[in-house]
Design an enzyme around this catalytic site. Structure first.
Site, PDB file in Angstrom:
ATOM      1  N   ILE A   7       0.831  -1.211  -0.005  1.00 16.51           N
ATOM      2  CA  ILE A   7       0.049  -0.046  -0.011  1.00 16.51           C
ATOM      3  C   ILE A   7       0.952   1.202  -0.105  1.00 16.51           C
ATOM      4  CG2 ILE A   7      -1.637   1.332   1.418  1.00 16.51           C
ATOM      5  CD1 ILE A   7      -2.621  -1.527   2.458  1.00 16.51           C
ATOM      6  N   CYS A   8       0.419   2.270  -0.739  1.00 14.47           N
ATOM      7  CA  CYS A   8       1.009   3.610  -0.646  1.00 14.47           C
ATOM      8  C   CYS A   8       2.474   3.549  -1.221  1.00 14.47           C
ATOM      9  CB  CYS A   8       0.985   4.167   0.613  1.00 14.47           C
ATOM     10  SG  CYS A   8       1.375   5.989   0.793  1.00 14.47           S
ATOM     11  N   ILE A   9       3.547   3.958  -0.365  1.00 12.10           N
ATOM     12  CA  ILE A   9       4.787   3.813  -0.655  1.00 12.10           C
ATOM     13  C   ILE A   9       5.395   2.642  -0.632  1.00 12.10           C
ATOM     14  CG2 ILE A   9       5.787   4.191   1.458  1.00 12.10           C
ATOM     15  CD1 ILE A   9       7.220   5.893  -1.639  1.00 12.10           C
ATOM     16  N   PRO A  22       4.879  -0.453  -1.854  1.00 11.62           N
ATOM     17  CA  PRO A  22       5.148  -1.013  -3.478  1.00 11.62           C
ATOM     18  C   PRO A  22       6.544  -0.744  -4.025  1.00 11.62           C
ATOM     19  CG  PRO A  22       2.888  -0.184  -3.649  1.00 11.62           C
ATOM     20  CD  PRO A  22       3.595   0.387  -2.266  1.00 11.62           C
TER      21      PRO A  22
END
Length: 226
Positions: free
Chosen positions: A135-137, A139
């Site tokens: 999720i968000c950063i 990845p």
């Protein structure tokens, strides 16, 4: 659905740990879907501590596991105790802690390294063919976990973080805040959340889809083995 999901946290607070709204949305959706979540965090010092009122760095030291325990209401274990064989899936919420404590991406970009326990646990899930949600950063961890060619999203193609993961060999796909990107070959699901979100409801819309899809993939994996 009665699935067991490991959730790796990186502290408590958007600027130096796990993003609280993202983490709570993840845990809430897992509970709503009848899944059992177990939180983990590495037992290491935070990279630094940020005063969330002023945004300035604070002259103190905190522990990632101890801080993450705030989010988990104390129901958390050291990441070294996580075993992929005990769970059906893995999810890692965002927040700068994912790029400061779980890896060095916030400082090193495409030259980042991943905290060894985090990488070992995530790779164990991948090797076992179990779905992973980032999720968000978070990845930005995908190329380290899966190698070149992995498909993921950080939201906008123009984001510097997206460029960095492309340099690491990932295939980045633009994605709306309310949607997800799936890499079927790797059973990886990603969503932008607060890379794009302007409110908790916007972030939750994509996170809920991610959790739902991760659980569906876990169910599909079980059906294939039975």
């Amino acid at each position: 659905m009665n699935k067991k999901v490991a959730v790796i946290l990186s502290g408590c607070g958007v600027y130096d740990g796990s993003e609280i709204y993202e983490s709570v949305s993840t845990l809430l959706r897992l509970d709503q879907r009848g899944a059992q979540a177990q939180c983990f965090a590495p037992d290491i010092p935070q990279h630094h501590v940020v005063n969330h009122l002023t945004g300035e760095e604070a002259p103190e030291s905190r522990n990632v596991l101890v801080e993450a325990a705030r989010l988990a209401r104390g129901n958390i274990k050291p990441l070294g105790e996580a075993r992929a064989e005990d769970f059906d899936a893995l999810i890692i919420p965002g927040g700068f802690g994912a790029a400061k404590n779980l890896s060095s991406f916030a400082f090193d970009g495409a030259k980042a390294s991943v905290q060894p326990e985090v990488l070992a646990v995530a790779k164990a899930f991948a090797a076992a063919g179990k779905p992973i949600g980032l999720i968000c950063i978070a990845p930005t961890l995908a190329p380290h976990i899966f190698g070149k060619g992995v498909i993921c999203t950080l939201g906008s193609d123009d984001d510097p973080a997206a460029q960095a993961v492309r340099e690491l060999g990932a295939q980045h796909e633009a994605c709306e805040v309310s949607d997800i990107v799936e890499d079927p070959a790797h059973k990886l699901v990603t969503t932008p959340a607060y890379m794009l979100a302007q409110s908790i409801s916007e972030a939750a819309s994509g996170i809920y889809k991610l959790v739902d899809r991760v659980l569906e993939l876990a169910q599909e994996e079980e059906s294939e083995q039975s």
